[in-house]
Design a protein around this motif. Structure first.
Motif, mmCIF file in Angstrom:
data_model
loop_
_atom_site.group_PDB
_atom_site.id
_atom_site.type_symbol
_atom_site.label_atom_id
_atom_site.label_comp_id
_atom_site.label_asym_id
_atom_site.label_seq_id
_atom_site.Cartn_x
_atom_site.Cartn_y
_atom_site.Cartn_z
ATOM 1 N N PRO A 138 -1.761 -4.741 -7.375
ATOM 2 C CA PRO A 138 -0.634 -5.058 -6.488
ATOM 3 C C PRO A 138 -1.029 -5.433 -5.070
ATOM 4 O O PRO A 138 -0.400 -6.297 -4.461
ATOM 5 C CB PRO A 138 0.192 -3.768 -6.508
ATOM 6 N N LEU A 139 -2.077 -4.787 -4.526
ATOM 7 C CA LEU A 139 -2.478 -5.092 -3.150
ATOM 8 C C LEU A 139 -2.967 -6.534 -3.026
ATOM 9 O O LEU A 139 -2.573 -7.270 -2.116
ATOM 10 C CB LEU A 139 -3.574 -4.133 -2.688
ATOM 11 N N ALA A 140 -3.850 -6.941 -3.930
ATOM 12 C CA ALA A 140 -4.385 -8.300 -3.882
ATOM 13 C C ALA A 140 -3.288 -9.329 -4.132
ATOM 14 O O ALA A 140 -3.242 -10.383 -3.485
ATOM 15 C CB ALA A 140 -5.514 -8.460 -4.896
ATOM 16 N N CYS A 141 -2.406 -9.029 -5.071
ATOM 17 C CA CYS A 141 -1.325 -9.969 -5.369
ATOM 18 C C CYS A 141 -0.346 -10.093 -4.204
ATOM 19 O O CYS A 141 0.163 -11.177 -3.923
ATOM 20 C CB CYS A 141 -0.599 -9.541 -6.637
ATOM 21 N N LEU A 201 0.830 -1.208 0.000
ATOM 22 C CA LEU A 201 0.000 0.000 0.000
ATOM 23 C C LEU A 201 0.865 1.259 0.000
ATOM 24 O O LEU A 201 0.545 2.248 -0.675
ATOM 25 C CB LEU A 201 -0.923 -0.012 1.219
ATOM 26 N N ARG A 202 1.952 1.231 0.747
ATOM 27 C CA ARG A 202 2.829 2.399 0.816
ATOM 28 C C ARG A 202 3.635 2.584 -0.471
ATOM 29 O O ARG A 202 4.086 3.688 -0.772
ATOM 30 C CB ARG A 202 3.774 2.268 2.025
ATOM 31 N N LYS A 203 3.790 1.484 -1.228
ATOM 32 C CA LYS A 203 4.543 1.585 -2.484
ATOM 33 C C LYS A 203 3.640 2.025 -3.651
ATOM 34 O O LYS A 203 3.883 3.030 -4.304
ATOM 35 C CB LYS A 203 5.164 0.228 -2.838
ATOM 36 N N MET A 204 2.591 1.221 -3.896
ATOM 37 C CA MET A 204 1.722 1.474 -5.047
ATOM 38 C C MET A 204 0.484 0.601 -4.914
ATOM 39 O O MET A 204 0.540 -0.601 -5.145
ATOM 40 C CB MET A 204 2.462 1.161 -6.347
ATOM 41 N N PRO A 205 -0.667 1.179 -4.547
ATOM 42 C CA PRO A 205 -1.872 0.369 -4.312
ATOM 43 C C PRO A 205 -2.445 -0.274 -5.578
ATOM 44 O O PRO A 205 -2.827 -1.443 -5.553
ATOM 45 C CB PRO A 205 -2.865 1.364 -3.720
ATOM 46 N N LEU A 206 -2.525 0.492 -6.662
ATOM 47 C CA LEU A 206 -3.095 -0.013 -7.903
ATOM 48 C C LEU A 206 -2.092 0.132 -9.039
ATOM 49 O O LEU A 206 -1.231 1.011 -9.022
ATOM 50 C CB LEU A 206 -4.388 0.727 -8.260
#
Length: 413
Positions: A292-295, A75-80
């Motif tokens: 990215p979050l789900a993965c 989340l802090r890197k890139m949520p979507l």
């Protein structure tokens, strides 16, 4: 007005009045506030052992710290994803899927849910074979979008939306002769659940899945295994189809894949099927699929499953729970027709719906969350987290005894 009354009023006014009425009748009108591990706590502070498990979603319990941490870091890197550049978490997930799925299943399409996974599998089967027909099973459940509902085998949910997609036929689960008779030159694939969930936790006869695989090979049709509910260790194997050494052509997955933290679905296919998408790779896409979050959640969940051998734990704990439930039922003759399952995917079939209704209400009163199978209201499912403790299992069994005591006045002589 209590918190439960406030939320229930909003359900009635803005969500679904029928659902609000049903939850009230089932004694499920309290409001969940927080959860951890096997325990859900409502706004009144009441603690409940979760044996519904999001219909198989919470294989790792609620908000497992390791999975939450992985999602927070992403989340802090890139949520979507930008959807234009390469997405590392999705690539990592696809690599993991190729490693943990049986046989030569290789290519993964990541989506958002089980029904989307089934939709994608149906589309892939049709484009790869050039054939329209799909053979499914009576009382099966594959989702409620139009294509997945066409595959599902329960008229209660199909008929209000007719006409559905053409080309779908349904045969009895476990009947190899009827299945063979239904396959013809127009058939692209057979789709089935290795264990039927919403039908009431129906375990097929020994050897059936292997025989279906052999039949599909002989007839030249694809086999789609819907492991949305059975996958990720639920039945004592990483995937239920491994029980008989079966490698499907397409495997559908969701629910527990997100680690109980993020919604995600996926289907994994053999390489030759993806030839259909080589020249047209954008025929099947999803804006939020593979985010990215789900993965990140799925990658952490897979690592946790394998490192802690949770599928093996499910086999041991499931045998213990199944044995204890059966011994308890023996003490209350006429209340239970059958108790069946594999691993921590268990169904209790009551002698009649009256006993089932009383028993479920009593289980909730005793602090155990369960739910009826969608296609069989005489069956309550017991699908706790694979991380459930022996002490919690014993508490579930004690609650089950009290539930049968309450329902014995409706016992069948």
């Amino acid at each position: 007005m209590t918190k439960s009354e406030q939320v229930l009023a909003k359900y009635e006014a803005y969500v679904n009045p029928g659902l609000a009425r049903l939850l009230r009748l089932m004694g499920l009108s309290s409001v969940e506030r927080e959860a951890a591990g096997s325990i859900v706590t409502d706004w009144e502070g009441r603690r409940m052992i979760d044996c519904v498990g999001g219909y198989g979603t919470f294989a790792f319990g609620h908000k497992h710290p390791r999975i939450v941490q992985a999602v927070e870091e992403q989340l802090r890197k890139m949520p979507l994803s930008s959807k234009i550049m390469l997405c590392e978490p999705m690539a990592d997930l696809a690599e993991r899927m190729a490693r943990i799925t049986p046989g030569d299943l290789t290519y993964t399409f990541v989506c958002n849910s089980g029904t989307e996974a089934v939709e994608g599998a149906i589309k892939l089967a049709r484009i790869a074979t050039g054939k329209p027909k799909i053979v499914s099973m009576l009382n099966s459940f594959h989702g409620k979008t139009l294509g997945a509902l066409s595959a599902s085998g329960k008229d209660t949910y199909r008929e209000p939306f007719a006409p559905l997609l053409g080309g779908f036929v349904h045969v009895p689960f476990g009947d190899l002769d009827r299945l063979e008779a239904a396959i013809d030159d127009a058939t692209a694939a057979v789709i089935l659940e290795p264990i039927q969930g919403e039908a009431g936790i129906i375990v097929p006869p020994a050897g059936y899945l292997r025989q279906v695989r052999e039949l599909c090979d002989r007839k030249g049709v694809l086999l789609i295994a819907d492991e949305v509910q059975t996958g990720m260790g639920r039945t004592g194997r990483v995937f239920a189809c491994e029980e008989e050494g079966v490698v499907p052509d397409i495997l559908c997955l969701a629910k527990a894949l997100g680690g109980g933290v993020m919604p995600i679905g996926a289907f994994v296919a053999r390489p030759r099927l993806y030839d259909a998408y080589k020249d047209a790779p954008l025929l099947h896409t999803s804006t939020f699929g593979g985010n990215p979050l789900a993965c990140a959640a799925a990658n952490a969940a897979i690592d946790l499953l394998l490192e802690e051998k949770l599928h093996e734990q499910a086999a041991v704990k499931g045998t213990y729970l199944l044995t204890k439930l059966r011994l308890t039922a023996d003490q209350y003759p006429g209340t239970v027709a059958d108790i069946r399952g594999r691993g921590l995917m268990i169904g209790v079939e009551f002698a009649n719906e009256a006993i089932g209704g009383v028993a479920m209400a009593e289980l909730i009163e005793q602090g155990v969350l369960t739910a009826f199978a969608l296609n069989n209201l005489r069956v309550t499912r017991i699908e706790p987290p694979l991380t459930i403790t022996k002490q919690e299992i014993d508490q579930v069994v004690d609650a089950f005894a009290k539930a049968l005591e309450g329902g014995r006045r409706y016992a069948v002589s």
